[in-house]
Write a protein that holds these residues in place. Structure first.
Motif, PDB file in Angstrom:
ATOM      1  N   ASN A  15      82.329   3.956  -0.764  1.00 18.91           N
ATOM      2  CA  ASN A  15      81.872   4.666   0.429  1.00 18.91           C
ATOM      3  C   ASN A  15      82.375   6.100   0.463  1.00 18.91           C
ATOM      4  OD1 ASN A  15      80.241   2.654   1.438  1.00 18.91           O
ATOM      5  ND2 ASN A  15      81.797   1.811   2.785  1.00 18.91           N
ATOM      6  N   THR A  16      83.587   6.328  -0.009  1.00 17.96           N
ATOM      7  CA  THR A  16      84.102   7.697  -0.077  1.00 17.96           C
ATOM      8  C   THR A  16      83.304   8.522  -1.077  1.00 17.96           C
ATOM      9  OG1 THR A  16      86.318   6.970   0.539  1.00 17.96           O
ATOM     10  CG2 THR A  16      86.139   9.109  -0.569  1.00 17.96           C
ATOM     11  N   GLN A  17      83.047   7.964  -2.250  1.00 22.73           N
ATOM     12  CA  GLN A  17      82.266   8.669  -3.268  1.00 22.73           C
ATOM     13  C   GLN A  17      80.853   8.960  -2.765  1.00 22.73           C
ATOM     14  OE1 GLN A  17      83.298   9.695  -6.568  1.00 22.73           O
ATOM     15  NE2 GLN A  17      85.189   9.436  -5.409  1.00 22.73           N
ATOM     16  N   LEU A  18      80.232   7.968  -2.129  1.00 20.31           N
ATOM     17  CA  LEU A  18      78.873   8.143  -1.621  1.00 20.31           C
ATOM     18  C   LEU A  18      78.838   9.193  -0.514  1.00 20.31           C
ATOM     19  CD1 LEU A  18      77.789   4.411  -1.574  1.00 20.31           C
ATOM     20  CD2 LEU A  18      76.992   6.171  -3.168  1.00 20.31           C
ATOM     21  N   ARG A  19      79.813   9.179   0.353  1.00 20.51           N
ATOM     22  CA  ARG A  19      79.872  10.151   1.454  1.00 20.51           C
ATOM     23  C   ARG A  19      80.081  11.570   0.934  1.00 20.51           C
ATOM     24  NH1 ARG A  19      84.904   9.243   4.337  1.00 20.51           N
ATOM     25  NH2 ARG A  19      85.685  10.715   2.806  1.00 20.51           N
ATOM     26  N   ASP A  20      80.991  11.713  -0.021  1.00 22.96           N
ATOM     27  CA  ASP A  20      81.414  13.053  -0.437  1.00 22.96           C
ATOM     28  C   ASP A  20      80.639  13.656  -1.600  1.00 22.96           C
ATOM     29  OD1 ASP A  20      83.319  12.810   1.549  1.00 22.96           O
ATOM     30  OD2 ASP A  20      84.983  12.435   0.169  1.00 22.96           O
ATOM     31  N   PHE A  21      80.079  12.818  -2.481  1.00 22.37           N
ATOM     32  CA  PHE A  21      79.536  13.369  -3.723  1.00 22.37           C
ATOM     33  C   PHE A  21      78.128  12.923  -4.125  1.00 22.37           C
ATOM     34  CE2 PHE A  21      84.196  12.983  -4.273  1.00 22.37           C
ATOM     35  CZ  PHE A  21      84.509  14.331  -4.295  1.00 22.37           C
ATOM     36  N   TYR A  22      77.657  11.781  -3.654  1.00 21.67           N
ATOM     37  CA  TYR A  22      76.401  11.230  -4.177  1.00 21.67           C
ATOM     38  C   TYR A  22      75.407  10.915  -3.067  1.00 21.67           C
ATOM     39  CZ  TYR A  22      79.176  10.756  -8.379  1.00 21.67           C
ATOM     40  OH  TYR A  22      79.976  11.019  -9.454  1.00 21.67           O
ATOM     41  N   PRO A  23      74.136  11.250  -3.270  1.00 18.51           N
ATOM     42  CA  PRO A  23      73.121  10.989  -2.255  1.00 18.51           C
ATOM     43  C   PRO A  23      72.646   9.538  -2.213  1.00 18.51           C
ATOM     44  CG  PRO A  23      72.118  12.038  -4.141  1.00 18.51           C
ATOM     45  CD  PRO A  23      73.604  12.015  -4.395  1.00 18.51           C
ATOM     46  N   SER A  24      73.038   8.741  -3.230  1.00 15.54           N
ATOM     47  CA  SER A  24      72.613   7.337  -3.277  1.00 15.54           C
ATOM     48  C   SER A  24      73.516   6.549  -4.220  1.00 15.54           C
ATOM     49  CB  SER A  24      71.167   7.230  -3.767  1.00 15.54           C
ATOM     50  OG  SER A  24      71.100   7.596  -5.140  1.00 15.54           O
ATOM     51  N   LEU A  25      73.461   5.236  -4.083  1.00 17.45           N
ATOM     52  CA  LEU A  25      74.206   4.368  -4.995  1.00 17.45           C
ATOM     53  C   LEU A  25      73.680   4.531  -6.419  1.00 17.45           C
ATOM     54  CD1 LEU A  25      76.316   2.162  -5.504  1.00 17.45           C
ATOM     55  CD2 LEU A  25      74.556   0.472  -4.913  1.00 17.45           C
ATOM     56  N   GLU A  26      72.381   4.695  -6.547  1.00 16.25           N
ATOM     57  CA  GLU A  26      71.788   4.877  -7.866  1.00 16.25           C
ATOM     58  C   GLU A  26      72.317   6.139  -8.545  1.00 16.25           C
ATOM     59  OE1 GLU A  26      70.023   4.130  -5.057  1.00 16.25           O
ATOM     60  OE2 GLU A  26      69.659   2.040  -5.602  1.00 16.25           O
ATOM     61  N   ALA A  27      72.461   7.220  -7.783  1.00 16.39           N
ATOM     62  CA  ALA A  27      72.997   8.465  -8.335  1.00 16.39           C
ATOM     63  C   ALA A  27      74.447   8.282  -8.771  1.00 16.39           C
ATOM     64  CB  ALA A  27      72.893   9.597  -7.312  1.00 16.39           C
ATOM     65  N   PHE A  28      75.232   7.577  -7.958  1.00 14.09           N
ATOM     66  CA  PHE A  28      76.618   7.285  -8.330  1.00 14.09           C
ATOM     67  C   PHE A  28      76.665   6.495  -9.633  1.00 14.09           C
ATOM     68  CE2 PHE A  28      79.989   4.147  -8.549  1.00 14.09           C
ATOM     69  CZ  PHE A  28      81.123   4.947  -8.494  1.00 14.09           C
ATOM     70  N   CYS A  29      75.847   5.447  -9.713  1.00 13.06           N
ATOM     71  CA  CYS A  29      75.859   4.586 -10.892  1.00 13.06           C
ATOM     72  C   CYS A  29      75.395   5.325 -12.145  1.00 13.06           C
ATOM     73  CB  CYS A  29      75.012   3.343 -10.647  1.00 13.06           C
ATOM     74  SG  CYS A  29      75.794   2.203  -9.479  1.00 13.06           S
TER      75      CYS A  29
END
Length: 58
Positions: A15-29
């Motif tokens: 949730n921290t990564q998604l909030r601060d750096f990525y527009p979606s879970l797919e982008a994070f992955c």
């Protein structure tokens, strides 16, 4: 990337990564060579569900 094994720590981290750096879970992955389906399945076992609208696990 090695993700935390503990589900509570994993949710907090994601949730921290998604909030601060990525527009979606797919982008994070994609950026971290992680498997979104596996993450969602693991966290669903602990009643955490990913909300695309809110871009976070609830």
């Amino acid at each position: 990337m090695k993700l935390p094994k503990d589900p509570v720590i994993l949710v907090s981290y994601l949730n921290t990564q998604l909030r601060d750096f990525y527009p979606s879970l797919e982008a994070f992955c994609e950026a971290n060579e992680a498997d979104a389906e596996a993450i969602c399945e693991t966290l669903a076992d602990y009643d955490y569900i990913y909300s695309k609208t809110l871009n976070r696990f609830l």
